[in-house]
Enzyme design. Structure first.
Site, PDB file in Angstrom:
ATOM      1  N   LYS A  76       0.826  -1.211   0.000  1.00  0.00           N
ATOM      2  CA  LYS A  76       0.000   0.000   0.000  1.00  0.00           C
ATOM      3  C   LYS A  76       0.862   1.264   0.000  1.00  0.00           C
ATOM      4  O   LYS A  76       0.533   2.245  -0.686  1.00  0.00           O
ATOM      5  CB  LYS A  76      -0.941  -0.017   1.207  1.00  0.00           C
ATOM      6  CG  LYS A  76      -1.854   1.199   1.324  1.00  0.00           C
ATOM      7  CD  LYS A  76      -2.988   0.923   2.294  1.00  0.00           C
ATOM      8  CE  LYS A  76      -2.503   0.608   3.686  1.00  0.00           C
ATOM      9  NZ  LYS A  76      -1.885   1.789   4.363  1.00  0.00           N
ATOM     10  N   ARG A 152     -10.471   3.254   9.516  1.00  0.00           N
ATOM     11  CA  ARG A 152      -9.893   1.943   9.793  1.00  0.00           C
ATOM     12  C   ARG A 152     -10.785   1.122  10.721  1.00  0.00           C
ATOM     13  O   ARG A 152     -10.363   0.068  11.209  1.00  0.00           O
ATOM     14  CB  ARG A 152      -8.498   2.092  10.371  1.00  0.00           C
ATOM     15  CG  ARG A 152      -8.425   2.684  11.747  1.00  0.00           C
ATOM     16  CD  ARG A 152      -6.971   2.884  12.161  1.00  0.00           C
ATOM     17  NE  ARG A 152      -6.198   1.658  12.088  1.00  0.00           N
ATOM     18  CZ  ARG A 152      -4.870   1.616  12.219  1.00  0.00           C
ATOM     19  NH1 ARG A 152      -4.197   2.733  12.402  1.00  0.00           N
ATOM     20  NH2 ARG A 152      -4.231   0.477  12.161  1.00  0.00           N
ATOM     21  N   ARG A 187      11.368  -9.496   6.148  1.00  0.00           N
ATOM     22  CA  ARG A 187      11.911  -8.137   6.223  1.00  0.00           C
ATOM     23  C   ARG A 187      12.953  -8.014   7.334  1.00  0.00           C
ATOM     24  O   ARG A 187      12.799  -8.585   8.414  1.00  0.00           O
ATOM     25  CB  ARG A 187      10.794  -7.117   6.446  1.00  0.00           C
ATOM     26  CG  ARG A 187       9.925  -6.915   5.231  1.00  0.00           C
ATOM     27  CD  ARG A 187       8.985  -5.746   5.378  1.00  0.00           C
ATOM     28  NE  ARG A 187       7.986  -5.939   6.403  1.00  0.00           N
ATOM     29  CZ  ARG A 187       6.794  -5.336   6.408  1.00  0.00           C
ATOM     30  NH1 ARG A 187       6.478  -4.503   5.434  1.00  0.00           N
ATOM     31  NH2 ARG A 187       5.942  -5.556   7.383  1.00  0.00           N
ATOM     32  N   ARG A 215      12.485  -7.093  13.272  1.00  0.00           N
ATOM     33  CA  ARG A 215      11.615  -6.334  14.176  1.00  0.00           C
ATOM     34  C   ARG A 215      10.519  -7.219  14.767  1.00  0.00           C
ATOM     35  O   ARG A 215      10.036  -8.158  14.137  1.00  0.00           O
ATOM     36  CB  ARG A 215      10.991  -5.148  13.442  1.00  0.00           C
ATOM     37  CG  ARG A 215      12.006  -4.153  12.915  1.00  0.00           C
ATOM     38  CD  ARG A 215      11.344  -2.995  12.212  1.00  0.00           C
ATOM     39  NE  ARG A 215      10.488  -3.424  11.109  1.00  0.00           N
ATOM     40  CZ  ARG A 215       9.846  -2.593  10.296  1.00  0.00           C
ATOM     41  NH1 ARG A 215       9.956  -1.281  10.480  1.00  0.00           N
ATOM     42  NH2 ARG A 215       9.105  -3.047   9.317  1.00  0.00           N
ATOM     43  N   ARG A 226      -2.314  -9.110  13.226  1.00  0.00           N
ATOM     44  CA  ARG A 226      -2.706  -7.889  12.535  1.00  0.00           C
ATOM     45  C   ARG A 226      -3.640  -8.188  11.362  1.00  0.00           C
ATOM     46  O   ARG A 226      -4.583  -7.436  11.100  1.00  0.00           O
ATOM     47  CB  ARG A 226      -1.470  -7.115  12.042  1.00  0.00           C
ATOM     48  CG  ARG A 226      -0.617  -6.547  13.153  1.00  0.00           C
ATOM     49  CD  ARG A 226       0.218  -5.358  12.693  1.00  0.00           C
ATOM     50  NE  ARG A 226       1.063  -5.671  11.552  1.00  0.00           N
ATOM     51  CZ  ARG A 226       2.273  -6.222  11.626  1.00  0.00           C
ATOM     52  NH1 ARG A 226       2.762  -6.566  12.813  1.00  0.00           N
ATOM     53  NH2 ARG A 226       2.987  -6.426  10.538  1.00  0.00           N
TER      54      ARG A 226
END
Length: 268
Positions: A76, A152, A187, A215, A226
């Protein structure tokens, strides 16, 4: 309680709606307004105000309000940059606003941090005021905006509808969950440069590998949490905007995904 929250959300957004749409309309149509009839029957309906504003700025996309939504790691952010560059929208990201508040240690930032660290969604009450203030800025009134991360939650969507806040397009990027988990888990962050690498799709140089950080919010359990939250929220948001909803296949390369998006935006 839900009814009360919707009414509060509508009241918060009503002043913003008037400032965003009417101020910009007056600025771009000052001469014609001086001859407009004062009778109630002569006023333009809200939809026509937005249309006139877009036409005065030389294009259907200019002056519009576009919302973009998508799950974590759907690309996004990349698409937001491409949309902003082509159409000139002001990019408004609630994520950026929240991170800035967390960095500055504001009261709002401290409250938001606990939700962000756990992979949860920040409650609507912590978002509405920030979005309201940002949409009142002159650059948004002039150029229109790309809302990234708002609404959201269903109560935020309801507040927008209740206030008559007009959206020209609601883009939703669609990517399978397993693909998103692969994208997220791979990542790695270089803490010295802030550069983000991916072990499969964008491998890091050998000389920085040892210092890279995985992370906490890129762990599989956090990503799936999430995603679960995202799906439960987006499924309650999209029915409010079904007339302007456009689902985008986000599994391709960024340029291919943008081709799909701009084909639809060019029709506005």
């Amino acid at each position: 309680m839900a009814c009360h929250r919707r009414r509060v959300g509508a009241l918060l957004l009503a002043p913003l709606l008037l400032g965003f749409r009417l101020d910009a309309f007056v600025a771009s149509n000052r001469a014609s307004l001086s001859h407009a009839p004062s009778q109630r029957s002569g006023r333009h309906p809200p939809g026509r105000l937005q249309l006139t504003l877009c036409q005065a700025r030389g294009g259907a996309a200019a002056g519009s309000m576009v919302v973009i939504a998508g799950p974590p790691a759907a690309g996004k952010g990349t698409q937001c940059e491409k949309i902003k560059d082509k159409y000139g929208f002001v990019h408004i990201s609630t994520g950026d606003i929240l991170r800035e508040n967390v960095k500055q240690g504001t009261e709002l930032g401290k409250k938001a941090k606990s939700y962000m660290d756990s992979g949860g969604l920040v409650p609507s009450e912590l978002i509405v005021d920030l979005v309201k203030d940002r949409l009142m800025k002159d650059d948004v009134k002039e150029k229109g905006c790309l809302l990234d991360g708002f609404p959201r939650a269903p109560d935020q969507a309801q507040a927008m509808v209740d206030a008559g806040l007009e959206i020209q397009k609601f883009l939703v990027i669609k990517v399978p969950d397993d693909t998103l988990v692969e994208r997220g888990c791979g990542r790695r962050l270089d803490p010295e440069t802030g550069e983000i690498y991916h072990l499969k799709f964008r491998p890091p140089p050998e000389e920085v590998v040892d210092r890279l950080v995985h992370r906490s919010d890129d762990q599989e359990d956090k990503i799936r949490e999430r995603l679960k939250n995202y799906h439960s929220q987006i499924d309650g948001i999209t029915p409010f905007f079904k007339d302007v909803l456009y689902e985008v296949d986000g599994t391709g390369k960024p340029d291919a995904v943008f081709d799909i998006i701009q084909e639809d935006l060019d029709k506005m």
